[in-house]
Structures are given as C-alpha cells and as structure tokens.
Design a protein around this motif. Structure first.
Motif, PDB file in Angstrom:
ATOM      1  N   LYS A  88      58.466  10.422  37.649  1.00  8.38           N
ATOM      2  CA  LYS A  88      59.874  10.759  37.885  1.00  8.38           C
ATOM      3  C   LYS A  88      60.495  11.426  36.657  1.00  8.38           C
ATOM      4  N   LYS A  89      60.105  10.950  35.494  1.00 12.35           N
ATOM      5  CA  LYS A  89      60.662  11.459  34.239  1.00 12.35           C
ATOM      6  C   LYS A  89      60.179  12.873  33.934  1.00 12.35           C
ATOM      7  N   HIS A  90      58.887  13.126  34.160  1.00 14.96           N
ATOM      8  CA  HIS A  90      58.297  14.402  33.729  1.00 14.96           C
ATOM      9  C   HIS A  90      58.017  15.387  34.864  1.00 14.96           C
ATOM     10  N   GLY A  91      58.035  14.909  36.102  1.00 11.34           N
ATOM     11  CA  GLY A  91      57.763  15.801  37.223  1.00 11.34           C
ATOM     12  C   GLY A  91      58.886  16.807  37.437  1.00 11.34           C
ATOM     13  N   ASP A 117      49.073   8.982  45.781  1.00 14.02           N
ATOM     14  CA  ASP A 117      50.014   7.988  46.297  1.00 14.02           C
ATOM     15  C   ASP A 117      51.162   7.786  45.311  1.00 14.02           C
ATOM     16  N   SER A 118      50.850   7.762  44.051  1.00 10.34           N
ATOM     17  CA  SER A 118      51.885   7.583  43.022  1.00 10.34           C
ATOM     18  C   SER A 118      52.827   8.780  42.978  1.00 10.34           C
ATOM     19  N   MET A 119      52.272   9.992  43.088  1.00  8.47           N
ATOM     20  CA  MET A 119      53.113  11.184  43.121  1.00  8.47           C
ATOM     21  C   MET A 119      54.061  11.142  44.322  1.00  8.47           C
ATOM     22  N   HIS A 120      53.540  10.732  45.464  1.00 12.76           N
ATOM     23  CA  HIS A 120      54.351  10.647  46.684  1.00 12.76           C
ATOM     24  C   HIS A 120      55.455   9.598  46.544  1.00 12.76           C
ATOM     25  N   ARG A 121      55.109   8.459  45.977  1.00  9.25           N
ATOM     26  CA  ARG A 121      56.105   7.398  45.824  1.00  9.25           C
ATOM     27  C   ARG A 121      57.164   7.766  44.788  1.00  9.25           C
ATOM     28  N   ALA A 122      56.788   8.581  43.826  1.00 11.26           N
ATOM     29  CA  ALA A 122      57.772   9.033  42.829  1.00 11.26           C
ATOM     30  C   ALA A 122      58.777   9.992  43.456  1.00 11.26           C
ATOM     31  N   ALA A 123      58.282  10.879  44.326  1.00 10.80           N
ATOM     32  CA  ALA A 123      59.162  11.843  44.988  1.00 10.80           C
ATOM     33  C   ALA A 123      58.373  12.531  46.094  1.00 10.80           C
ATOM     34  N   ALA A 124      58.824  12.394  47.329  1.00 10.41           N
ATOM     35  CA  ALA A 124      58.086  12.944  48.463  1.00 10.41           C
ATOM     36  C   ALA A 124      58.439  14.414  48.681  1.00 10.41           C
ATOM     37  N   HIS A 125      58.228  15.211  47.624  1.00  8.72           N
ATOM     38  CA  HIS A 125      58.424  16.657  47.718  1.00  8.72           C
ATOM     39  C   HIS A 125      57.441  17.339  46.762  1.00  8.72           C
ATOM     40  N   GLN A 133      55.994  19.174  43.639  1.00 10.39           N
ATOM     41  CA  GLN A 133      56.370  19.072  42.230  1.00 10.39           C
ATOM     42  C   GLN A 133      55.178  19.392  41.343  1.00 10.39           C
ATOM     43  N   TYR A 134      55.444  19.589  40.073  1.00  5.30           N
ATOM     44  CA  TYR A 134      54.353  19.801  39.121  1.00  5.30           C
ATOM     45  C   TYR A 134      54.618  19.029  37.845  1.00  5.30           C
ATOM     46  N   LEU A 135      53.543  18.812  37.118  1.00  5.48           N
ATOM     47  CA  LEU A 135      53.599  18.157  35.809  1.00  5.48           C
ATOM     48  C   LEU A 135      52.872  19.021  34.795  1.00  5.48           C
ATOM     49  N   LEU A 136      53.410  19.128  33.618  1.00  8.22           N
ATOM     50  CA  LEU A 136      52.695  19.727  32.493  1.00  8.22           C
ATOM     51  C   LEU A 136      52.418  18.617  31.492  1.00  8.22           C
ATOM     52  N   SER A 156      51.274  17.093  27.873  1.00 10.54           N
ATOM     53  CA  SER A 156      51.413  17.502  26.468  1.00 10.54           C
ATOM     54  C   SER A 156      51.185  16.300  25.569  1.00 10.54           C
ATOM     55  N   LYS A 157      51.193  16.537  24.280  1.00 11.50           N
ATOM     56  CA  LYS A 157      51.025  15.438  23.337  1.00 11.50           C
ATOM     57  C   LYS A 157      52.160  14.429  23.458  1.00 11.50           C
ATOM     58  N   ASP A 158      53.314  14.914  23.914  1.00 12.72           N
ATOM     59  CA  ASP A 158      54.478  14.032  24.032  1.00 12.72           C
ATOM     60  C   ASP A 158      54.359  13.043  25.188  1.00 12.72           C
ATOM     61  N   ASN A 159      53.579  13.421  26.245  1.00  6.75           N
ATOM     62  CA  ASN A 159      53.527  12.520  27.402  1.00  6.75           C
ATOM     63  C   ASN A 159      52.110  12.101  27.797  1.00  6.75           C
ATOM     64  N   GLU A 160      51.092  12.556  27.064  1.00  6.71           N
ATOM     65  CA  GLU A 160      49.727  12.304  27.516  1.00  6.71           C
ATOM     66  C   GLU A 160      49.378  10.820  27.595  1.00  6.71           C
ATOM     67  N   MET A 161      49.961   9.994  26.747  1.00  9.67           N
ATOM     68  CA  MET A 161      49.658   8.571  26.800  1.00  9.67           C
ATOM     69  C   MET A 161      50.149   7.937  28.101  1.00  9.67           C
ATOM     70  N   GLU A 162      51.187   8.513  28.685  1.00  9.69           N
ATOM     71  CA  GLU A 162      51.718   7.973  29.932  1.00  9.69           C
ATOM     72  C   GLU A 162      50.831   8.307  31.131  1.00  9.69           C
ATOM     73  N   PHE A 163      49.922   9.282  30.948  1.00 12.97           N
ATOM     74  CA  PHE A 163      49.073   9.722  32.064  1.00 12.97           C
ATOM     75  C   PHE A 163      47.582   9.683  31.708  1.00 12.97           C
ATOM     76  N   SER A 164      47.222   8.755  30.844  1.00  8.39           N
ATOM     77  CA  SER A 164      45.833   8.713  30.371  1.00  8.39           C
ATOM     78  C   SER A 164      45.059   7.488  30.833  1.00  8.39           C
ATOM     79  N   GLU A 165      45.696   6.620  31.614  1.00 14.80           N
ATOM     80  CA  GLU A 165      44.946   5.499  32.173  1.00 14.80           C
ATOM     81  C   GLU A 165      44.130   5.965  33.371  1.00 14.80           C
ATOM     82  N   VAL A 166      43.016   5.327  33.614  1.00 11.63           N
ATOM     83  CA  VAL A 166      42.138   5.718  34.722  1.00 11.63           C
ATOM     84  C   VAL A 166      42.817   5.422  36.054  1.00 11.63           C
ATOM     85  N   ILE A 167      42.787   6.432  36.942  1.00 11.73           N
ATOM     86  CA  ILE A 167      43.371   6.279  38.268  1.00 11.73           C
ATOM     87  C   ILE A 167      42.521   7.073  39.262  1.00 11.73           C
ATOM     88  N   ASP A 168      42.445   6.604  40.497  1.00  8.25           N
ATOM     89  CA  ASP A 168      41.682   7.317  41.517  1.00  8.25           C
ATOM     90  C   ASP A 168      42.413   8.595  41.927  1.00  8.25           C
TER      91      ASP A 168
END
Length: 413
Positions: free
Chosen positions: A12-15, A342-350, A352-355, A357-369
């Motif tokens: 939601k924050k970065h999308g 599923d997480s992208m859909h639950r964040a916003a059902a429209h 969207q894109y994400l870029l 970066s070093k500023d947000n990579e830790m938030e998206f670096s856990e293993v997910i299916d």
C-alpha cells in the motif's frame, strides 16, 4: 500484525496505481538508461502482459533509443519478422508470423504481437536506426541447419557437404528433439561429431559470411543454435539442471551476438517468462542448481540490467492440458492465499506497479510464493507446482501487477 499484513501495508505504501499507459512513466524512466531491459510474464498466454510489454517497448524505442527486441522464441521464425519489419522481404505483418508453426504457436503468432509487428514496420519505414526483432531460444535445430545449408550453398559450395551430412544424421529423429535425446542417452547414437565438423568449416569461412541484410548475424546465430541445441537435446534425457542451464546460457550468448552486431551503445528489450528474467538466485531454483538469463546478465553486467516481473490475481489464460495438445482458454483461479499475488490483491484490487530500491528492498525480501504458469497448465492442480518461492526485491527491479487478466488471442490463418 502478522507477516502478510506487514507485506500488505508495504505494498500500500509503495505501490503505484495505473489506469493508462501514461501512468507508466516512472518505469520507462527507470529502465530507459539501462542496456538490458528484461520484461517478464507469469504466463505465456495472458493478453495484458503482451500489450503492456509492447507499450513499454514502444516508449523505450521512441524515447530512449532502444533498437533490439529479443524474445523467448526460435531464431529462424523471429528472423522472418525481423526481415519484414526492416523491409528486407515483402509481405504483410500477418504473413510474417506464419513461420511460428512449432507448438506452442500462440506464444508469438497472436493478435497482440501482430499489432506490435505492424507498429514496428511503420516505425522502421521512417526511422534512421531500424529496430530488430530476434529470437533467443534453442529449440530450432532442424530449421537452423536448413538455413546453414542454404547459406553455404551460396557462399561456400565446397563446404556444404559437411552440413548436409550433419542434417542427414538428425533426419531419423523426425524433427523431434525428444527422439534425439533418447537415442543419445540410451543407445549412444548422437550427431556430435557431425555438428563439430560443420562448425569448423563455418569458422574457416567466417570472412565470407554474407554482410547484406544481416546475413552474417543470421549465419552466426544459427550456428550457435545448432551447437547448443544438440547439447540441449542430449542433456534432456539425463534429468537435472543441465538442459535448463544450457538453454538459458544459450539465450544470453545469442543476445550478446546480437548486441555486438548492433555496435557500441546498443540497448535491448528482452521478452521472456518470469522464470527466465527474474534472478534465479532469489528463488528456490538456486537450490536445484538452476541458473537463468536474469542471473547471468546481472552477474556480467550489473547495474546495466533492469528486470521487470509481471503477475495477476485472476482471469483467463491460453494454455494446453498436455504438451503438444490443443490450445484453450482456461480460467485462472484466484491466487493462492498468502502468495505474492494474493497480497497485491488484498492491498488494492486494481492494476499497480512497484519499483524496488535500496530504500524499500528489506520490506520485500522475505520469501513468498509467486505464481508461474507455463504452456501446459491444470488450474485445478496449480497449488502443486505453479508457485515459485521468491524474494521479490532481489528477483526483480520492479513488478507490474494486473488484478484481472484475459487470455491471449491466437492468430487464425
């Protein structure tokens, strides 16, 4: 707050929502200064993946000086498109796609690609620097050998016999790579010596390669296909990672030959499945000893590479229930609970894109299916093998999410 809830808040924050192609400016800017822009897809049968990749590609051509489109397709059939859009052969856009006659034909012989080919022809008719369209894949052993014979008959008739002998060696296998794989693995019958002999003869005649209409590049890449396809089919029957790794390494080698032919400053857009363009080191592929195009390019070229993944939550998709089977439009079920989609859909059902970066990579670096659909697909069984554990910010530089997608439209002749 549990793990997925934290991920959803980060999305939601970065999308960034997009409703039109004009909303993709940030992606074009992020990719525009790279040399290799890798555009993925989570299926080979989703219309929106093709149309959005086409729009990004057009803008990279018009605004950022890209002149190479390289795809997960056979070199000979893609080269026919290349010859057409550059005005080297006559015809029309639809007929230029007829050479995509090897299953799965719909990957490139479809209405979405047809529209891109029409645009490329119009663009090249007016452009000083013409854009090329090339295939990177390894499967076209027989077609590539036929092209080698055709060229040798023109430039070096005295050397054509070695190529004809090699072609004859492969003929008993009925143009089926799996037949050759079984023969070489279980009966010790292969054509390796014949292939090497052809390559030696070709190397001797390198200075004679035809320069007109990219004839030299055509001969060089077809030679590479012949070498690597023979290796690939021999490895097929053995199992393990070798055949996959031969294929992806070949695609990088072919790409590098294309880049070299285009000279200094060449910039390429590459269209392939996410499993090829997303860095394998950020997935469980690495545990299986698999490498891929995205990993190899990042290791060799570092910051010159931009990889954009694609995915969807639900919709329809073109695929087949078995290899070589009939193509059909299938329902793509809602993404599995807890997955990236599923997480992208639950964040916003429209859309969207994400870029990343070093500023947000830790938030998206856990293993997910993360969902991956191939040309063979069984929707009711996708939970058994259609999800790749991934560290998204390490696998890609950005991600495009389409909430609901529709099936690709195959061409009808």
């Amino acid at each position: 707050m549990d793990r997925q809830e934290k991920l959803i808040e980060s999305i939601k924050k970065h999308g960034v929502r997009f409703d039109t192609y004009d909303d993709l400016d940030a992606i074009v800017e992020a990719a525009g200064y790279k040399e290799f822009v890798l555009l993925g897809e989570s299926s080979h049968g989703t219309s929106e993946f093709y149309t959005i990749r086409a729009e990004i590609t057009r803008r990279l051509i018009e605004e950022k000086g890209f002149a190479i489109i390289a795809v997960e397709g056979d070199w000979p059939s893609c080269f026919t498109v290349n010859q057409y859009i550059k005005g080297f052969i006559q015809g029309d856009a639809r007929s230029s796609l007829k050479d995509f006659d090897r299953w799965p034909t719909w990957m490139w012989a479809n209405e979405e690609v047809l529209e891109l080919v029409k645009w490329l022809k119009d663009y090249n008719d007016l452009a000083k620097t013409k854009v090329g369209f090339y295939g990177l894949d390894v499967y076209s052993l027989w077609e590539s050998m036929e092209e080698i014979i055709n060229v040798l008959e023109k430039i070096s008739p005295e050397n054509v016999e070695s190529a004809k002998t090699a072609f004859a060696c492969f003929e008993p296998f009925d143009r089926r790579g799996e037949n050759y794989a079984i023969s070489s693995a279980y009966y010790g019958e292969d054509c390796t010596e014949e292939v090497i002999r052809v390559l030696i003869d070709l190397q001797k005649k390198r200075k004679s390669y035809p320069k007109d209409k990219e004839g030299d590049l055509n001969l060089e890449v077809n030679s590479l296909v012949m070498l690597d396809a023979e290796r690939y089919y021999r490895a097929m029957a053995k199992g393990g990672a070798e055949d996959w790794n031969i294929r992806d390494t070949h695609m990088v080698s072919a790409l590098e030959k294309i880049m070299l032919a285009h000279g200094n400053g060449a910039k390429a857009v590459i269209w392939e499945h996410n499993t090829h363009i997303g860095d394998a080191r950020a997935t469980d592929m690495a545990e299986e000893g698999l490498i891929n195009v995205g990993q190899i390019l990042r290791e060799k070229y570092g910051e010159k590479v931009f990889a954009l993944g694609f995915g969807t939550h639900h919709g329809t998709v073109i695929a087949s229930k078995e290899w070589g089977g009939a193509v059909e439009a299938m329902e793509l079920p809602n993404a599995q609970s807890g997955s990236w989609e599923d997480s992208m859909h639950r964040a916003a059902a429209h859309d969207q894109y994400l870029l990343f970066s070093k500023d947000n990579e830790m938030e998206f670096s856990e293993v997910i299916d993360h969902r991956a659909v191939g040309v063979v697909y069984h929707p009711e069984m996708e939970h058994l093998g259609n999800y790749v554990p991934s560290r998204m910010a390490k696998r890609y530089d950005g991600f495009i999410y389409i909430d609901e997608t529709s099936a690709l439209v195959p061409l009808k002749y």
